[in-house]
Design an enzyme around this catalytic site. Structure first.
Site, PDB file in Angstrom:
ATOM      1  N   ASP A 168     -12.742  23.895  20.638  1.00  0.00           N
ATOM      2  CA  ASP A 168     -13.514  25.099  20.955  1.00  0.00           C
ATOM      3  C   ASP A 168     -13.479  26.131  19.846  1.00  0.00           C
ATOM      4  O   ASP A 168     -14.408  26.914  19.680  1.00  0.00           O
ATOM      5  CB  ASP A 168     -13.012  25.732  22.254  1.00  0.00           C
ATOM      6  CG  ASP A 168     -11.701  26.487  22.060  1.00  0.00           C
ATOM      7  OD1 ASP A 168     -10.702  25.834  21.727  1.00  0.00           O
ATOM      8  OD2 ASP A 168     -11.692  27.717  22.232  1.00  0.00           O
ATOM      9  N   ASP A 171      -8.089  26.399  17.420  1.00  0.00           N
ATOM     10  CA  ASP A 171      -7.006  25.579  17.967  1.00  0.00           C
ATOM     11  C   ASP A 171      -7.518  24.156  18.167  1.00  0.00           C
ATOM     12  O   ASP A 171      -8.485  23.749  17.537  1.00  0.00           O
ATOM     13  CB  ASP A 171      -6.489  26.191  19.271  1.00  0.00           C
ATOM     14  CG  ASP A 171      -7.636  26.495  20.237  1.00  0.00           C
ATOM     15  OD1 ASP A 171      -8.582  25.696  20.288  1.00  0.00           O
ATOM     16  OD2 ASP A 171      -7.586  27.521  20.934  1.00  0.00           O
ATOM     17  N   TYR A 328     -11.995  30.855  28.958  1.00  0.00           N
ATOM     18  CA  TYR A 328     -13.450  30.760  29.144  1.00  0.00           C
ATOM     19  C   TYR A 328     -13.757  30.913  30.626  1.00  0.00           C
ATOM     20  O   TYR A 328     -14.199  29.976  31.291  1.00  0.00           O
ATOM     21  CB  TYR A 328     -14.000  29.437  28.598  1.00  0.00           C
ATOM     22  CG  TYR A 328     -13.952  29.347  27.099  1.00  0.00           C
ATOM     23  CD1 TYR A 328     -14.949  29.925  26.312  1.00  0.00           C
ATOM     24  CD2 TYR A 328     -12.914  28.698  26.442  1.00  0.00           C
ATOM     25  CE1 TYR A 328     -14.912  29.857  24.924  1.00  0.00           C
ATOM     26  CE2 TYR A 328     -12.862  28.619  25.055  1.00  0.00           C
ATOM     27  CZ  TYR A 328     -13.866  29.203  24.308  1.00  0.00           C
ATOM     28  OH  TYR A 328     -13.833  29.134  22.936  1.00  0.00           O
ATOM     29  N   GLU A 576     -11.449  34.494  13.907  1.00  0.00           N
ATOM     30  CA  GLU A 576     -11.504  33.148  14.481  1.00  0.00           C
ATOM     31  C   GLU A 576     -12.954  32.695  14.673  1.00  0.00           C
ATOM     32  O   GLU A 576     -13.764  33.389  15.286  1.00  0.00           O
ATOM     33  CB  GLU A 576     -10.781  33.076  15.822  1.00  0.00           C
ATOM     34  CG  GLU A 576     -10.724  31.649  16.366  1.00  0.00           C
ATOM     35  CD  GLU A 576      -9.798  31.500  17.557  1.00  0.00           C
ATOM     36  OE1 GLU A 576      -9.309  30.384  17.792  1.00  0.00           O
ATOM     37  OE2 GLU A 576      -9.553  32.504  18.257  1.00  0.00           O
TER      38      GLU A 576
END
Length: 626
Positions: A168, A171, A328, A576
């Site tokens: 995603d 990570d 999420y 990120e």
């Protein structure tokens, strides 16, 4: 009969004249003396024999419009030729002298616009830095390799391969919810702008990305069955709030290729939002791959099972306290019912799905009338309603199915107009930073994923209006042209690519200045053949040095509400990248990229499976025979 007078006049000679030769001679002399002579003739008479012989006759050049002395003419022509030769000689010297040029390896300057569109798009579609499983040989990222090759097989409750798909973000967790939305977005962009992808040589590449995602999604449920009772929602765990020293994808900092800790699989048995989003992804992809009938049919079958499951087993996929809720969280499943139903209709042509998507109660629950909501019109991986309304406005613009769908389609169309109005600065629906970025998340962190989604919807809707021969839309009594929408979309992409107060491109690897410390495990650890354990990679996380591996094409989270940005690896709110953000970026870029093909959208491909709105008239009766 007429003779020629040597002075230029006519001389009549009559045969009846009886004058003698002497008389005629005297008459001629008298006439000649009485005639007015010009200057040349007078000079001949006055000049003596010596004068005529000692003086040279001048030569002249007749140019048609004027007569010039030959000497002057020759001097003039010679001077012009000499000056021309001198200028040519000087220019030749200037070209031959070596000049100081920038080195060929210097990066391109950031001037977002049509010529750079294909360039940045090609970089943004390189997603191998987020791919899981066995990477293809030509993946374009030398520092990545095969990773998490035992996903699913190592979980005692699942015992099936869940290898593949996409992580995603920085990570190594695989969340089906944002992954499915990303595949839907990519497929939508290909359906609308296939010709543009083809023109820049990225069509095969983007289709490979979509298939990489849909192949994985097909593994996460029983795609060969008509009825299912569960879906895999997630592989891996990121919650570290419970303490302890249990390794997981957030507790450890290591390359995905080196992961050796357990990766639990999370399944759901009541997850309408996830199931409907996955159905949308497979349905949209089936249109992309319609030329491959076997694969397209497989996608449609899986989509039918998913949508049916979502409608029957009502519930959110992210219960309170779950890993999904932390990272999420889904706020509702009604918007997925509308969104998924629209895509199911386009993929199958079955009116049942359109009836679900356009049910008045469905629109009400999805929030179609919540105009005073601060998040109304914000298109995200969680809220699909703005995208669904644009998609169904397309149906009304080009097919206009009429009763019983017209009333709700008109509502969706009007609401889409309202959303487009809310993007314009003069209506103050959303704040803008001083640098020009729209604050769709109201100043909270990680804004760029929302910005690129809005740019895509605005650009796409302007193309819809153009294709329908509609020059613009109304915001109350004020009419705006489609170019106003494109100007908004371009301004937001310009901001992302470097036209901001910091002059920074937020797409890694693009422009002179971009983030060098993206929050990404694999990018931060050198590709040196050394395996670093769970905690061994943290020294690379904490260092202030730039990442040794460049995440070419990754869109980072973005600046704060004051246009400030901290290029700090440990602050994921700035640095990120995410899969969902990159999907929106690619869609926005392709919609605004100008290439030498017919501009605008593909009007018909999305309707390939939709039957004619009105029955064909019966054939004429056969001819009467007596």
């Amino acid at each position: 009969m007429f003779g020629r007078d040597p002075w230029g006049g006519p001389l009549e000679i009559s045969n009846a004249d009886s004058a003698t030769d002497d008389d005629r001679s005297r008459d001629l002399d008298r006439g000649a003396l009485m005639r007015q002579l010009d200057e040349t003739q007078q000079s001949w008479l006055l000049a003596g024999p010596g004068d005529q012989a000692g003086k040279k006759k001048k030569k002249y050049v007749d140019l048609g419009c004027m007569v010039l002395d030959r000497k002057i003419f020759m001097w003039t022509v010679g001077t012009i030729l000499g000056v021309g030769l001198f200028i040519g000689f000087v220019m030749m010297i200037v070209k031959l002298v070596p000049h100081k040029r920038p080195p060929p390896s210097s990066p391109r300057p950031v001037h977002p616009g049509p010529p750079q569109g294909p360039h940045v798009l090609q970089r943004a579609t390189i997603w191998s830095f987020m791919s899981a499983g066995p990477l293809p040989k030509h993946n374009g990222v030398s520092w990545r390799g095969n990773s998490c090759m035992k996903d699913g097989l190592s979980d005692s409750t699942v015992r099936k391969s869940l290898v593949g798909g996409f992580y995603d973000a920085g990570d190594a967790i695989k969340f089906n919810y944002p992954m499915a939305w990303s595949m839907t977005m990519l497929s939508w962009s290909v359906i609308e702008y296939k010709a543009k992808y083809e023109a820049i040589g990225e069509l095969d590449h983007v289709k490979e990305l979509i298939k990489w995602g849909t192949d994985y999604l097909l593994k996460t449920f029983n795609s060969s069955a008509d009825t299912i009772d569960r879906i895999v929602a997630q592989v891996g765990v990121g919650d570290t709030s419970k303490g302890g020293a249990q390794p997981n994808d957030h507790y450890c900092w290591m390359r995905p290729e080196d992961i050796d800790y357990p990766r639990p699989v999370t399944e759901c048995h009541s997850c309408s939002d996830l199931a409907s989003e996955m159905a949308a992804a497979l349905a949209a992809a089936s249109i992309v791959f319609k030329d491959s009938k076997t694969y397209s049919d497989k996608l449609v079958r899986g989509a039918k099972a998913l949508y049916k499951f979502g409608r029957l087993q009502r519930g959110r996929y992210s219960p309170n306290g779950s890993d999904q809720a932390i990272f999420y969280n889904s706020t509702s499943y009604w918007d997925e019912f509308v969104w998924g139903g629209a895509w199911m209709y386009f993929a199958t042509g079955n009116n049942t799905y359109l009836s679900v998507a356009t049910a008045p109660g469905m629109a009400k629950h999805a929030g179609a009338y919540w105009l005073d909501s601060p998040n109304y019109g914000v298109f995200t991986w969680d809220d699909k309603l703005p995208g669904a309304q644009v998609l169904l406005s397309r149906l009304r613009l080009f097919l206009s199915p009429g009763y019983p769908y017209e009333e709700i389609l008109r509502t969706f169309h009007n609401q889409t107009d309202n959303v487009m109005c809310s993007y314009l600065p003069m209506y103050n629906s959303f704040n803008f930073t001083k640098g020009g970025m729209i604050q769709l998340n109201h100043g909270r962190p990680q804004p760029l994923q929302y910005v690129v989604n809005a740019a895509f919807l605005a650009s796409l809707y302007s193309d819809y209006l153009d294709a329908a021969d509609t020059p613009g839309w109304y915001c109350g009594p004020t009419f705006y042209t489609t170019e106003v929408l494109r100007k908004f979309a371009r301004s937001q992409l310009d901001y992302v690519l470097g036209k901001n107060p910091l002059k920074m491109s937020y797409v890694v690897g693009f422009g002179n200045k971009y983030p060098k410390r993206a929050h990404h495990r694999g990018a931060s650890i050198p590709h040196n053949g050394v395996k670093y354990g769970c905690k061994g990679g943290f020294k690379w996380r904490e260092t202030k040095k730039p990442n040794p591996n460049i995440l070419i094409g990754a869109l980072v989270a973005g600046p704060d509400r004051h246009d400030g940005f901290k290029d700090v690896r440990t602050n994921y709110n700035y640095t990120e990248p995410t899969l969902a953000a990159n999907a929106g970026l690619v869609a926005a870029l392709i919609s605004l990229t100008n290439v030498h093909v017919k501009s605008g959208i593909d009007k018909n491909t999305i309707f390939s499976a939709v039957p004619p709105m009105f029955p064909t008239p019966p054939p004429p009766p056969s001819a009467w025979k007596p």
